[in-house]
Each structure stands twice: as structure tokens, then as C-alpha cells.
Design a protein around this motif. Structure first.
Motif, mmCIF file in Angstrom:
data_model
loop_
_atom_site.group_PDB
_atom_site.id
_atom_site.type_symbol
_atom_site.label_atom_id
_atom_site.label_comp_id
_atom_site.label_asym_id
_atom_site.label_seq_id
_atom_site.Cartn_x
_atom_site.Cartn_y
_atom_site.Cartn_z
ATOM 1 N N CYS A 18 6.338 15.648 -9.423
ATOM 2 C CA CYS A 18 5.351 16.159 -8.457
ATOM 3 C C CYS A 18 4.179 15.199 -8.289
ATOM 4 C CB CYS A 18 4.850 17.538 -8.893
ATOM 5 S SG CYS A 18 6.065 18.849 -8.701
ATOM 6 N N ILE A 19 3.630 14.720 -9.404
ATOM 7 C CA ILE A 19 2.447 13.866 -9.291
ATOM 8 C C ILE A 19 2.802 12.511 -8.681
ATOM 9 C CG2 ILE A 19 2.578 12.916 -11.656
ATOM 10 C CD1 ILE A 19 -0.525 12.959 -11.617
ATOM 11 N N PHE A 20 3.958 11.946 -9.040
ATOM 12 C CA PHE A 20 4.310 10.640 -8.482
ATOM 13 C C PHE A 20 4.693 10.745 -7.006
ATOM 14 C CE2 PHE A 20 5.373 9.096 -12.980
ATOM 15 C CZ PHE A 20 4.155 8.436 -13.097
ATOM 16 N N LEU A 21 5.313 11.828 -6.617
ATOM 17 C CA LEU A 21 5.621 12.038 -5.188
ATOM 18 C C LEU A 21 4.332 12.193 -4.382
ATOM 19 C CD1 LEU A 21 8.716 14.423 -5.401
ATOM 20 C CD2 LEU A 21 8.692 12.095 -4.479
ATOM 21 N N GLN A 22 3.360 12.908 -4.931
ATOM 22 C CA GLN A 22 2.064 13.055 -4.244
ATOM 23 C C GLN A 22 1.397 11.691 -4.089
ATOM 24 O OE1 GLN A 22 -0.217 15.831 -6.529
ATOM 25 N NE2 GLN A 22 1.075 17.591 -6.028
ATOM 26 N N LEU A 23 1.403 10.912 -5.164
ATOM 27 C CA LEU A 23 0.745 9.601 -5.136
ATOM 28 C C LEU A 23 1.495 8.629 -4.222
ATOM 29 C CD1 LEU A 23 -0.148 9.272 -8.916
ATOM 30 C CD2 LEU A 23 -1.683 9.821 -7.031
ATOM 31 N N ALA A 24 2.847 8.724 -4.203
ATOM 32 C CA ALA A 24 3.633 7.842 -3.352
ATOM 33 C C ALA A 24 3.351 8.131 -1.878
ATOM 34 C CB ALA A 24 5.117 7.997 -3.657
ATOM 35 N N ASN A 25 3.154 9.390 -1.536
ATOM 36 C CA ASN A 25 2.878 9.750 -0.155
ATOM 37 C C ASN A 25 1.527 9.238 0.334
ATOM 38 O OD1 ASN A 25 5.304 11.111 0.177
ATOM 39 N ND2 ASN A 25 4.467 13.080 -0.524
ATOM 40 N N LYS A 26 0.630 8.959 -0.617
ATOM 41 C CA LYS A 26 -0.707 8.476 -0.239
ATOM 42 C C LYS A 26 -0.768 6.962 -0.203
ATOM 43 C CE LYS A 26 -3.169 12.514 -1.977
ATOM 44 N NZ LYS A 26 -4.213 13.042 -2.890
ATOM 45 N N ASN A 27 0.253 6.318 -0.744
ATOM 46 C CA ASN A 27 0.247 4.832 -0.762
ATOM 47 C C ASN A 27 0.872 4.253 0.503
ATOM 48 O OD1 ASN A 27 -0.995 4.695 -3.216
ATOM 49 N ND2 ASN A 27 0.888 4.459 -4.392
ATOM 50 N N GLN A 35 6.025 -0.780 -15.078
ATOM 51 C CA GLN A 35 6.106 0.178 -13.967
ATOM 52 C C GLN A 35 4.838 1.031 -13.868
ATOM 53 O OE1 GLN A 35 9.992 1.815 -15.366
ATOM 54 N NE2 GLN A 35 10.603 1.634 -13.221
ATOM 55 N N LEU A 36 4.259 1.385 -15.027
ATOM 56 C CA LEU A 36 3.088 2.262 -15.039
ATOM 57 C C LEU A 36 1.828 1.579 -14.533
ATOM 58 C CD1 LEU A 36 3.725 4.008 -18.472
ATOM 59 C CD2 LEU A 36 3.808 5.101 -16.225
ATOM 60 N N ARG A 37 1.834 0.262 -14.532
ATOM 61 C CA ARG A 37 0.664 -0.483 -14.053
ATOM 62 C C ARG A 37 0.544 -0.446 -12.533
ATOM 63 N NH1 ARG A 37 -2.982 -1.620 -18.124
ATOM 64 N NH2 ARG A 37 -2.016 -2.750 -19.851
ATOM 65 N N LYS A 38 1.624 0.031 -11.869
ATOM 66 C CA LYS A 38 1.613 0.078 -10.409
ATOM 67 C C LYS A 38 2.227 1.401 -9.969
ATOM 68 C CE LYS A 38 3.205 -2.436 -6.322
ATOM 69 N NZ LYS A 38 4.030 -3.563 -5.820
ATOM 70 N N LEU A 39 1.496 2.164 -9.188
ATOM 71 C CA LEU A 39 1.990 3.464 -8.748
ATOM 72 C C LEU A 39 3.195 3.316 -7.830
ATOM 73 C CD1 LEU A 39 -1.401 5.266 -8.012
ATOM 74 C CD2 LEU A 39 0.166 5.707 -9.911
ATOM 75 N N PRO A 40 4.133 4.258 -7.854
ATOM 76 C CA PRO A 40 5.297 4.192 -6.958
ATOM 77 C C PRO A 40 4.869 4.276 -5.499
ATOM 78 C CG PRO A 40 5.185 6.320 -8.086
ATOM 79 C CD PRO A 40 4.171 5.450 -8.729
ATOM 80 N N THR A 41 5.605 3.584 -4.656
ATOM 81 C CA THR A 41 5.257 3.532 -3.230
ATOM 82 C C THR A 41 6.211 4.314 -2.352
ATOM 83 O OG1 THR A 41 6.510 1.466 -3.023
ATOM 84 C CG2 THR A 41 4.151 1.276 -3.480
ATOM 85 N N ASN A 42 7.290 4.857 -2.947
ATOM 86 C CA ASN A 42 8.225 5.654 -2.159
ATOM 87 C C ASN A 42 8.854 6.716 -3.054
ATOM 88 O OD1 ASN A 42 10.860 4.615 -3.331
ATOM 89 N ND2 ASN A 42 9.981 2.678 -2.574
ATOM 90 N N PRO A 43 9.473 7.745 -2.465
ATOM 91 C CA PRO A 43 10.031 8.852 -3.256
ATOM 92 C C PRO A 43 11.058 8.418 -4.301
ATOM 93 C CG PRO A 43 9.862 9.492 -0.964
ATOM 94 C CD PRO A 43 9.540 8.035 -1.010
ATOM 95 N N LEU A 44 11.902 7.440 -3.977
ATOM 96 C CA LEU A 44 12.915 7.011 -4.934
ATOM 97 C C LEU A 44 12.267 6.418 -6.187
ATOM 98 C CD1 LEU A 44 15.872 6.658 -5.647
ATOM 99 C CD2 LEU A 44 15.842 4.441 -4.451
ATOM 100 N N GLU A 45 11.251 5.561 -5.994
ATOM 101 C CA GLU A 45 10.527 4.997 -7.140
ATOM 102 C C GLU A 45 9.862 6.103 -7.955
ATOM 103 O OE1 GLU A 45 7.706 2.080 -5.926
ATOM 104 O OE2 GLU A 45 9.199 0.622 -5.275
ATOM 105 N N ALA A 46 9.307 7.086 -7.251
ATOM 106 C CA ALA A 46 8.626 8.189 -7.926
ATOM 107 C C ALA A 46 9.593 8.973 -8.814
ATOM 108 C CB ALA A 46 7.982 9.110 -6.890
ATOM 109 N N LEU A 47 10.752 9.314 -8.286
ATOM 110 C CA LEU A 47 11.728 10.094 -9.046
ATOM 111 C C LEU A 47 12.302 9.295 -10.215
ATOM 112 C CD1 LEU A 47 13.595 11.821 -6.079
ATOM 113 C CD2 LEU A 47 11.889 12.841 -7.601
ATOM 114 N N ASN A 48 12.547 8.010 -10.006
ATOM 115 C CA ASN A 48 13.075 7.160 -11.074
ATOM 116 C C ASN A 48 12.065 7.015 -12.212
ATOM 117 O OD1 ASN A 48 15.557 6.711 -9.871
ATOM 118 N ND2 ASN A 48 14.897 4.840 -8.835
#
Length: 316
Positions: A307-316, A237-250
Motif C-alpha cells: 500500500c505505501i509503495f503503491l501510494q508513493l509510486a503514484n506520486k513519483n 533499492q530502499l535508497r530510491k522509491l519505486p516509480t511504478n506499480p511493478l517496482e512497488a510490489l516487488n
């Protein structure tokens, strides 16, 4: 046999220590300075073997390396940073073995300085002198540092070796009473030699691990062990950034559940390098650094990751 034979890439430090013994100009206190994991503790053990063998009958020399390694020589006291757990002082390794999770790092405590004073109050039993080695001396608490200062002023028939990353983290009065022995980060070739020597040749095939080590074989091995300790599913999972809020929170929830705070701080450093190397985006580096600072400031870890994964997901 030369006790320093296996110490790679530290010729200057070895020359200084061997010359001191050859000239019989052994200082009452030394400060081994340099990055973690580059051989300072190994050098201290080698130096101990030489010091404790001076004028000792030849037939006893073969027992020294094993006793030094096990820290069982009666004239050697090896001190490591500790946690205070229910009135008991335990090392980091002991805490890990007991499954204890700590937010703050261990430190050298005043109780340990008192044990040094007590140890130095008696004459040597087998060697010419007593020897004390203090690991991670930069973690000495203020009260303990002041107590140690009194010991350094009158060490008696003893030599004290302090090991530290940076002398600036110690009281100047402590540093001024020690002979400084500098240790250098290893070249890439020497780093590879040490990894092969230690049976970690597989690390060489992972450039991000080698780069994070910054010339420190110990850091390379610790980083590799940290990475291997993470579950295969989380690693993927860490090799690929989350692409949506649900992935980010999980993903944030999984990291918080599986890793303690120190492992999470390490993970931030790893991801910072990994994604910079693969995506070359300066803004990612800044975001990971901000996350690291929050973790160091004891912000709730799961919130930091969310916070960081939600920010990154919003940019993907």
C-alpha cells in the motif's frame, strides 16, 4: 579500579550510586530509568561489582568483573525478558540464535518472578547480600508485577535493581518502593566517544544512524547492525522509491520475505528519517508513520508495504 570508569555521560547516576555505598545507605530496591542503550545495564553491572565486593577478601576482587560479566556469581541473579517456546523460557538473543521469528516482544513472566523469590529465600554464599537485576522491567506482565510487589515488600538480605525505559509503564506501587536513578541521553560528543570505545567508529560517518539513535549508543549500534543485516541489493533499492506499480510490489515482496516484523518496524523508522532528511516532504513522514502503526497493529506486513509503495509510486 573504578567499575564505573567506562560509563560515559552518566555522572549524576554514578554519583548517586557511589554515594549510597560510601554512606552505607544502600536501598533495598532501585529503579534505573532512561532510554534504551545509554548505559543502564552497564551501570547495573558496575554497581553489582561494588556491592558484591563489600567486605570480600581483597584476593577475590580480581575475579568479580569477569563473574559479573558472565553473570556467574552465586549471589547475583540477572533476569531478562523471555519468550515461551514449547514450555521453555528463552531470551531474545536465544530466539535469534535459533532463527525464531516473533511478532510480539519478550516479557518478564511470572515464572521468572517465582525464580527470584526462590533465589532470595536463601542467604548469600560469598557476599554480604544477594543482588537481583531485572532488565526491561516495563515488560513485566500484570500477574508477575503483583508477585514482584510482594517480594519488594520484604526483600530480606538483598538489593533488587530494576531497569526500565519509563516508570509510567510500571505499577505505581512498584515504583514507590524503589529509589529512582535517572539516566540521560548522551550528547553528540559523548555518543561519538562511546562508539569509538566500542569499535563502531564507522557509524559516525552515517548521520541518519546517529540521528535515529537520539543520544543512545546502544540504539546507534543496533540500528547499524540492522542496516548491515539487510542484503546489499535491498539496501540499494530502499535508497530510491519505486516509480511504478511493478517496482512497488516487488519491493514489498522482498521486504516481507527477508525481514521479520520487528526488523520491518525498525525499517519504517529508518526510512521515515532518511526520506525526510533528503526530501523534506511532511506527507512522506505521515505515510511512514501510518505504515508503522499498521505493522504494530499486526496488519499483514506485505500488504502494508504494498500500500505505501503503491501510494508513493503514484506520486513519483
Amino acid at each position: 579500579m573504578n567499575p564505573f570508569a567506562d560509563l560515559i555521560g552518566q555522572s549524576q547516576a554514578v554519583d548517586l550510586l557511589q554515594r549510597a555505598i560510601q554512606l552505607k545507605r544502600i536501598a533495598p530496591a532501585y529503579l534505573f530509568v532512561g532510554a534504551d542503550g545509554i548505559g543502564k545495564s552497564m551501570a547495573a553491572a558496575s554497581f553489582a561489582s561494588l556491592l558484591l565486593s563489600l567486605d570480600v577478601p581483597e584476593h577475590k576482587h580480581n575475579l568479580l568483573p569477569k563473574r559479573i560479566k558472565n553473570r556467574s556469581h552465586p549471589d547475583l541473579l540477572w533476569v531478562e525478558p523471555t519468550y515461551l517456546e514449547k514450555g521453555e523460557l528463552i531470551t531474545n538473543q536465544e530466539a535469534l540464535a535459533r532463527g525464531l521469528r516473533r511478532k510480539s516482544p519478550p516479557q518478564i513472566r511470572i515464572e521468572q518472578i517465582r525464580s527470584i523469590t526462590e533465589f532470595l529465600s536463601r542467604p548469600p554464599l560469598e557476599a554480604q547480600r544477594l543482588l537481583v537485576v531485572i532488565e526491561s522491567a516495563q515488560t513485566i506482565a500484570e500477574a508477575a508485577a503483583n508477585a514482584l510487589l510482594k517480594t519488594l515488600e520484604e526483600p530480606g538480605q538483598a538489593t533488587i535493581v530494576m531497569i526500565a525505559v519509563n516508570p509510567d509503564a510500571l505499577l505505581p506501587t512498584l515504583v514507590s518502593r524503589c529509589q529512582c536513578i535517572p539516566f540521560a541521553r548522551l550528547s553528540t560528543n559523548n555518543l561519538h566517544k562511546v562508539l569509538q570505545q566500542q569499535g563502531y567508529e564507522e557509524i559516525i560517518a552515517h548521520p541518519e544512524i546517529v540521528a535515529l539513535a537520539q543520544g543512545s549508543p546502544g540504539n546507534a549500534i543496533a540500528t547499524w547492525q540492522q542496516w548491515q543485516a539487510i542484503s546489499p541489493q535491498l539496501r540499494q533499492q530502499l535508497r530510491k522509491l519505486p516509480t511504478n506499480p511493478l517496482e512497488a510490489l516487488n519491493l514489498a515482496r522482498t521486504i516481507d520475505r527477508e525481514l521479520d516484523t520487528q526488523a520491518q518496524i525498525w525499517l519504517v523508522d529508518y526510512l521515515q528519517y532518511y526520506y525526510w532528511h533528503h526530501q523534506l516532504k511532511p506527507e512522506l513522514v505521515k505515510q511512514w508513520e501510518q505504515a508503522r502503526q499498521y505493522l504494530l497493529s499486526y496488519v499483514q506486513p506485505r500488504l502494508v508495504w504494498e500500500c505505501i509503495f503503491l501510494q508513493l509510486a503514484n506520486k513519483n
